[in-house]
Design an enzyme around this catalytic site. Sequence first.
Site: not given
Ligand code: PNS
Length: 160
Positions: A17, A41, A90, A128
Amino acid sequence: MKIAVVPGSFDPITNGHLDIITRASLIFDKIKVVVLNNSSKNPLFTVAERMELIEQSTAHLGNVEVDTFSGLLVDYAKKEQAQAIIRGLRAVSDFEYEMQITSMNRKLNDQVETLFIMTKNEYSFLSSSIVKEVAKYQAQLSEFVPAPVEQALKEKYNTK
Ligand code: PNS
Protein backbone atom coordinates in the site's frame (compact mmCIF):
# COMPACT_ATOMS: atom_id res chain seq x y z
CA MET A 1 -4.93 21.41 -7.55
CA LYS A 2 -4.98 17.75 -8.61
CA ILE A 3 -6.35 15.58 -5.82
CA ALA A 4 -6.48 11.77 -5.75
CA VAL A 5 -8.15 9.41 -3.33
CA VAL A 6 -6.43 6.15 -2.35
CA PRO A 7 -9.24 4.05 -0.80
CA GLY A 8 -9.03 0.75 0.98
CA SER A 9 -9.65 -1.30 4.10
CA PHE A 10 -5.99 -0.98 5.15
CA ASP A 11 -6.35 -3.68 7.82
CA PRO A 12 -3.46 -2.96 8.26
CA ILE A 13 -1.47 -0.86 5.78
CA THR A 14 1.37 -2.89 4.18
CA ASN A 15 4.55 -1.90 2.33
CA GLY A 16 2.62 -2.66 -0.88
CA HIS A 17 0.00 0.00 0.00
CA LEU A 18 2.76 2.40 1.01
CA ASP A 19 4.48 1.91 -2.34
CA ILE A 20 1.25 2.84 -4.18
CA ILE A 21 0.58 5.85 -1.91
CA THR A 22 4.17 7.09 -2.31
CA ARG A 23 4.13 6.83 -6.08
CA ALA A 24 0.70 8.49 -6.30
CA SER A 25 1.97 11.32 -4.07
CA LEU A 26 4.65 12.12 -6.69
CA ILE A 27 2.02 12.55 -9.42
CA PHE A 28 -0.79 14.39 -7.59
CA ASP A 29 -0.72 17.59 -5.54
CA LYS A 30 -2.68 16.02 -2.70
CA ILE A 31 -3.48 12.42 -1.75
CA LYS A 32 -6.36 11.54 0.53
CA VAL A 33 -5.91 8.03 1.90
CA VAL A 34 -9.39 7.00 3.01
CA VAL A 35 -10.29 4.06 5.22
CA LEU A 36 -13.61 2.67 4.03
CA ASN A 37 -15.80 -0.20 5.00
CA ASN A 38 -15.58 -3.33 2.84
CA SER A 39 -18.74 -5.23 3.77
CA SER A 40 -17.17 -8.58 2.86
CA LYS A 41 -14.34 -8.22 5.41
CA ASN A 42 -14.19 -8.56 9.18
CA PRO A 43 -11.42 -6.18 10.29
CA LEU A 44 -8.78 -6.88 12.96
CA PHE A 45 -8.02 -3.20 13.64
CA THR A 46 -10.58 -0.49 14.43
CA VAL A 47 -10.93 2.37 11.95
CA ALA A 48 -9.13 4.69 14.42
CA GLU A 49 -6.23 2.22 14.75
CA ARG A 50 -5.96 1.80 10.98
CA MET A 51 -5.93 5.59 10.46
CA GLU A 52 -3.27 6.06 13.13
CA LEU A 53 -1.05 3.38 11.51
CA ILE A 54 -1.44 5.01 8.08
CA GLU A 55 -0.65 8.44 9.58
CA GLN A 56 2.52 7.10 11.23
CA SER A 57 3.57 5.27 8.05
CA THR A 58 3.04 8.26 5.72
CA ALA A 59 4.25 11.06 8.03
CA HIS A 60 7.31 11.59 5.82
CA LEU A 61 5.13 12.34 2.78
CA GLY A 62 4.19 16.02 2.85
CA ASN A 63 1.06 15.87 0.67
CA VAL A 64 -0.74 12.85 2.15
CA GLU A 65 -3.77 13.15 4.45
CA VAL A 66 -5.64 10.31 6.14
CA ASP A 67 -9.40 10.19 6.48
CA THR A 68 -12.36 7.86 6.89
CA PHE A 69 -15.84 7.87 5.39
CA SER A 70 -18.90 5.73 5.97
CA GLY A 71 -20.55 5.88 2.58
CA LEU A 72 -19.88 5.37 -1.09
CA LEU A 73 -16.34 5.96 -2.33
CA VAL A 74 -17.56 8.14 -5.22
CA ASP A 75 -19.46 10.39 -2.78
CA TYR A 76 -16.27 10.82 -0.77
CA ALA A 77 -14.29 11.64 -3.94
CA LYS A 78 -16.91 14.26 -4.90
CA LYS A 79 -16.91 15.79 -1.41
CA GLU A 80 -13.11 16.13 -1.56
CA GLN A 81 -13.18 17.45 -5.16
CA ALA A 82 -10.85 14.63 -6.20
CA GLN A 83 -10.28 14.01 -9.89
CA ALA A 84 -9.09 10.44 -9.47
CA ILE A 85 -9.37 7.25 -7.46
CA ILE A 86 -6.10 5.28 -7.33
CA ARG A 87 -6.00 1.51 -6.89
CA GLY A 88 -3.00 -0.81 -6.85
CA LEU A 89 -2.91 -3.85 -9.11
CA ARG A 90 -0.77 -6.79 -8.02
CA ALA A 91 -1.57 -9.59 -10.42
CA VAL A 92 -4.11 -10.75 -12.98
CA SER A 93 -6.14 -12.19 -10.09
CA ASP A 94 -6.90 -8.61 -8.90
CA PHE A 95 -8.25 -7.59 -12.26
CA GLU A 96 -11.77 -9.01 -12.14
CA TYR A 97 -12.55 -7.55 -8.71
CA GLU A 98 -11.09 -4.17 -9.66
CA MET A 99 -12.97 -4.10 -12.96
CA GLN A 100 -16.21 -4.76 -11.11
CA ILE A 101 -15.78 -1.98 -8.56
CA THR A 102 -14.42 0.46 -11.15
CA SER A 103 -17.39 -0.18 -13.45
CA MET A 104 -19.85 0.29 -10.58
CA ASN A 105 -18.10 3.47 -9.44
CA ARG A 106 -18.25 4.84 -12.99
CA LYS A 107 -22.00 4.09 -13.14
CA LEU A 108 -22.45 5.91 -9.84
CA ASN A 109 -20.36 8.93 -10.88
CA ASP A 110 -18.64 9.18 -14.25
CA GLN A 111 -16.83 12.39 -13.29
CA VAL A 112 -14.26 10.54 -11.17
CA GLU A 113 -11.64 8.53 -13.07
CA THR A 114 -10.11 5.38 -11.59
CA LEU A 115 -6.39 4.93 -12.27
CA PHE A 116 -4.30 1.85 -11.55
CA ILE A 117 -0.71 1.70 -10.40
CA MET A 118 1.08 -1.63 -10.81
CA THR A 119 2.55 -2.78 -7.54
CA LYS A 120 6.31 -3.32 -7.53
CA ASN A 121 7.11 -6.98 -8.24
CA GLU A 122 8.59 -7.45 -4.78
CA TYR A 123 5.15 -6.72 -3.27
CA SER A 124 2.99 -8.59 -5.78
CA PHE A 125 2.30 -11.42 -3.31
CA LEU A 126 1.61 -9.12 -0.36
CA SER A 127 -1.81 -8.52 1.19
CA SER A 128 -3.06 -7.43 4.60
CA SER A 129 -4.62 -10.89 5.01
CA ILE A 130 -1.41 -12.81 4.37
CA VAL A 131 0.54 -10.50 6.70
CA LYS A 132 -2.02 -11.12 9.47
CA GLU A 133 -1.75 -14.85 8.86
CA VAL A 134 2.04 -14.95 9.37
CA ALA A 135 1.92 -12.37 12.19
CA LYS A 136 0.08 -14.92 14.34
CA TYR A 137 3.17 -17.13 14.32
CA GLN A 138 5.88 -14.67 15.41
CA ALA A 139 7.26 -14.26 11.88
CA GLN A 140 9.63 -11.41 10.97
CA LEU A 141 7.42 -8.72 9.46
CA SER A 142 9.80 -5.82 8.78
CA GLU A 143 10.04 -6.64 5.07
CA PHE A 144 6.27 -6.56 4.67
CA VAL A 145 4.89 -3.73 6.81
CA PRO A 146 6.02 -0.34 8.16
CA ALA A 147 7.59 -0.47 11.66
CA PRO A 148 4.54 0.89 13.57
CA VAL A 149 2.37 -1.81 11.94
CA GLU A 150 4.80 -4.56 12.92
CA GLN A 151 4.59 -3.33 16.51
CA ALA A 152 0.79 -3.11 16.42
CA LEU A 153 0.47 -6.64 15.00
CA LYS A 154 2.73 -8.01 17.73
CA GLU A 155 0.54 -6.33 20.34
CA LYS A 156 -2.71 -7.64 18.75
CA TYR A 157 -1.46 -11.21 18.58
CA ASN A 158 0.56 -11.00 21.78
CA THR A 159 3.71 -12.23 20.03
CA LYS A 160 6.09 -9.57 21.42
O1 PNS B 1 -8.83 -2.66 0.42
P1 PNS B 1 -10.11 -3.16 -0.17
O2 PNS B 1 -10.90 -3.93 0.87
O3 PNS B 1 -9.91 -3.94 -1.44
O4 PNS B 1 -10.96 -1.86 -0.56
C1 PNS B 1 -12.28 -1.97 -1.05
C2 PNS B 1 -13.03 -0.64 -0.85
C3 PNS B 1 -13.04 -0.27 0.62
C4 PNS B 1 -12.32 0.46 -1.65
C5 PNS B 1 -14.49 -0.83 -1.39
O5 PNS B 1 -15.10 -1.87 -0.67
C6 PNS B 1 -15.30 0.46 -1.24
O6 PNS B 1 -15.14 1.38 -2.05
N1 PNS B 1 -16.16 0.54 -0.19
C7 PNS B 1 -16.99 1.70 0.07
C8 PNS B 1 -18.43 1.46 -0.40
C9 PNS B 1 -18.55 1.67 -1.91
O7 PNS B 1 -18.32 2.74 -2.45
N2 PNS B 1 -18.95 0.60 -2.62
C10 PNS B 1 -19.12 0.68 -4.07
C11 PNS B 1 -17.93 0.18 -4.85
S1 PNS B 1 -17.73 -1.57 -4.59
